[in-house]
Motif scaffolding. Structure first.
Motif, PDB file in Angstrom:
ATOM      1  N   LEU A  15       2.299   1.756 -10.911  1.00 46.43           N
ATOM      2  CA  LEU A  15       2.592   2.149  -9.677  1.00 46.43           C
ATOM      3  C   LEU A  15       2.868   0.932  -8.593  1.00 46.43           C
ATOM      4  O   LEU A  15       3.906   0.094  -7.703  1.00 46.43           O
ATOM      5  CB  LEU A  15       1.461   2.322  -8.289  1.00 46.43           C
ATOM      6  N   LEU A  16       1.688  -0.716  -9.399  1.00 43.70           N
ATOM      7  CA  LEU A  16       2.375  -2.051  -9.018  1.00 43.70           C
ATOM      8  C   LEU A  16       3.783  -2.223  -9.265  1.00 43.70           C
ATOM      9  O   LEU A  16       4.672  -3.283  -8.489  1.00 43.70           O
ATOM     10  CB  LEU A  16       1.101  -2.436  -8.648  1.00 43.70           C
ATOM     11  N   ALA A  40       5.033   8.803  -0.958  1.00 42.85           N
ATOM     12  CA  ALA A  40       4.146   8.483  -0.416  1.00 42.85           C
ATOM     13  C   ALA A  40       3.006   7.003  -1.064  1.00 42.85           C
ATOM     14  O   ALA A  40       2.358   6.498   0.235  1.00 42.85           O
ATOM     15  CB  ALA A  40       3.028   9.912  -0.049  1.00 42.85           C
ATOM     16  N   CYS A  41       2.792   7.103  -1.615  1.00 42.48           N
ATOM     17  CA  CYS A  41       2.319   6.126  -2.771  1.00 42.48           C
ATOM     18  C   CYS A  41       3.336   5.087  -2.444  1.00 42.48           C
ATOM     19  O   CYS A  41       2.415   4.180  -2.372  1.00 42.48           O
ATOM     20  CB  CYS A  41       2.258   6.533  -4.492  1.00 42.48           C
ATOM     21  N   ASP A  42       4.853   4.611  -3.244  1.00 44.28           N
ATOM     22  CA  ASP A  42       5.164   3.515  -2.322  1.00 44.28           C
ATOM     23  C   ASP A  42       5.687   4.013  -1.096  1.00 44.28           C
ATOM     24  O   ASP A  42       5.239   1.862  -1.072  1.00 44.28           O
ATOM     25  CB  ASP A  42       6.925   4.194  -2.776  1.00 44.28           C
ATOM     26  N   THR A  43       5.002   4.374  -0.422  1.00 47.09           N
ATOM     27  CA  THR A  43       5.072   3.608   0.994  1.00 47.09           C
ATOM     28  C   THR A  43       3.469   3.264   1.369  1.00 47.09           C
ATOM     29  O   THR A  43       3.918   1.884   2.007  1.00 47.09           O
ATOM     30  CB  THR A  43       4.688   5.050   2.707  1.00 47.09           C
ATOM     31  N   ALA A  44       2.425   3.780   0.668  1.00 47.69           N
ATOM     32  CA  ALA A  44       1.181   3.255   0.720  1.00 47.69           C
ATOM     33  C   ALA A  44       1.066   2.259   0.258  1.00 47.69           C
ATOM     34  O   ALA A  44       0.319   0.504   1.043  1.00 47.69           O
ATOM     35  CB  ALA A  44       0.036   3.936   0.626  1.00 47.69           C
ATOM     36  N   LEU A  45       1.598   1.133  -0.941  1.00 42.43           N
ATOM     37  CA  LEU A  45       1.597   0.608  -1.431  1.00 42.43           C
ATOM     38  C   LEU A  45       2.311  -0.785  -0.941  1.00 42.43           C
ATOM     39  O   LEU A  45       2.344  -2.067  -1.186  1.00 42.43           O
ATOM     40  CB  LEU A  45       2.184   0.731  -2.827  1.00 42.43           C
ATOM     41  N   GLY A  46       3.552  -0.173  -0.506  1.00 38.78           N
ATOM     42  CA  GLY A  46       4.287  -1.145   0.362  1.00 38.78           C
ATOM     43  C   GLY A  46       3.344  -2.008   1.827  1.00 38.78           C
ATOM     44  O   GLY A  46       3.981  -3.033   1.864  1.00 38.78           O
TER      45      GLY A  46
END
Length: 231
Positions: free
Chosen positions: A98-99, A32-38
């Protein structure tokens, strides 16, 4: 101007090397974090600000460094692509991780906000970040109440679930002027909700109309975790 924002929690357990054998438990959260940051990076920001909780109110330039050595693993991260190796606080270290995981190679800066920072000052910080470049992205890290269960870090508090429900609605609807900006800072402190100040920075930055998607909501380990994308 703020063009997109990602909201994520910042437990060190997000880093698989730190979580070790428990890493699969948070695979859904990482996705989910990957999707949001993407979604933020797809908006092509000129700079990404990582905003997270800390004991002190301070900012960090490109090149800030963080390490997960305190958690027993040899994993280090760098915020952005600059050359100012200033040590990052724990929350921004997770944000930088995360970045880095997302492959961001552009400008990145950090802002740490303490839990004593009043809502109007948080909002003023957000306005300043939104005005820092023509296209600004935010990665806002922090958690909801850490008092959601008997085994939570702060033990059970009957007010915790209701507080987190307000946060969830605010993040799901990009309600910057309502639910998020009016969160009670004293109640958030009592409930050990580290995300209150960072979310109110986001509320100040999001002056325009943004679409929102709540990608994750759960309370593993008795702590409220939320992931959202505002675009």
């Amino acid at each position: 101007m703020l063009v997109a924002a990602a909201v994520c929690p910042c437990p060190p357990l997000l880093v698989p090397e730190v979580a070790s054998g428990a890493a699969p438990e948070l695979d859904g959260l990482r996705t989910a974090c990957d999707t949001a940051l993407g979604a933020v990076l797809a908006a092509e920001p000129e700079v990404v600000w990582v905003v997270g909780p800390d004991a002190e109110h301070s900012s960090f330039d490109d090149g800030g460094t963080g390490s997960f050595q305190p958690y027993g693993v040899d994993v280090s991260v760098v915020l952005g692509d600059g050359g100012a190796p200033e040590p990052l606080p724990a929350s921004l270290t997770v944000g930088a991780w995360l970045l880095q995981r997302a492959g961001w190679a552009g400008r990145a800066r950090g802002l740490a906000v303490p839990d004593y920072l009043e809502p109007d000052l948080c909002a003023a910080n957000g306005v300043r970040l939104a005005q820092s470049a023509g296209r600004v992205g935010l990665l806002v890290v922090g958690e909801g109440s850490a008092r959601r269960s008997l085994k939570a870090p702060g033990y059970l508090d009957d007010r915790a679930e209701g507080f987190d429900a307000v946060v969830s609605r605010g993040l799901a609807t990009a309600d910057a002027d309502g639910a998020l900006s009016t969160l009670d800072d004293e109640l958030a402190y009592e409930l050990m909700a580290s995300g209150r100040a960072p979310w109110q920075v986001l509320a100040g930055a999001a002056a325009g109309s943004l679409d929102a998607e709540l990608l994750y909501e759960d309370a593993p380990y008795g702590v409220g975790y939320f992931v959202a994308a505002w675009t």
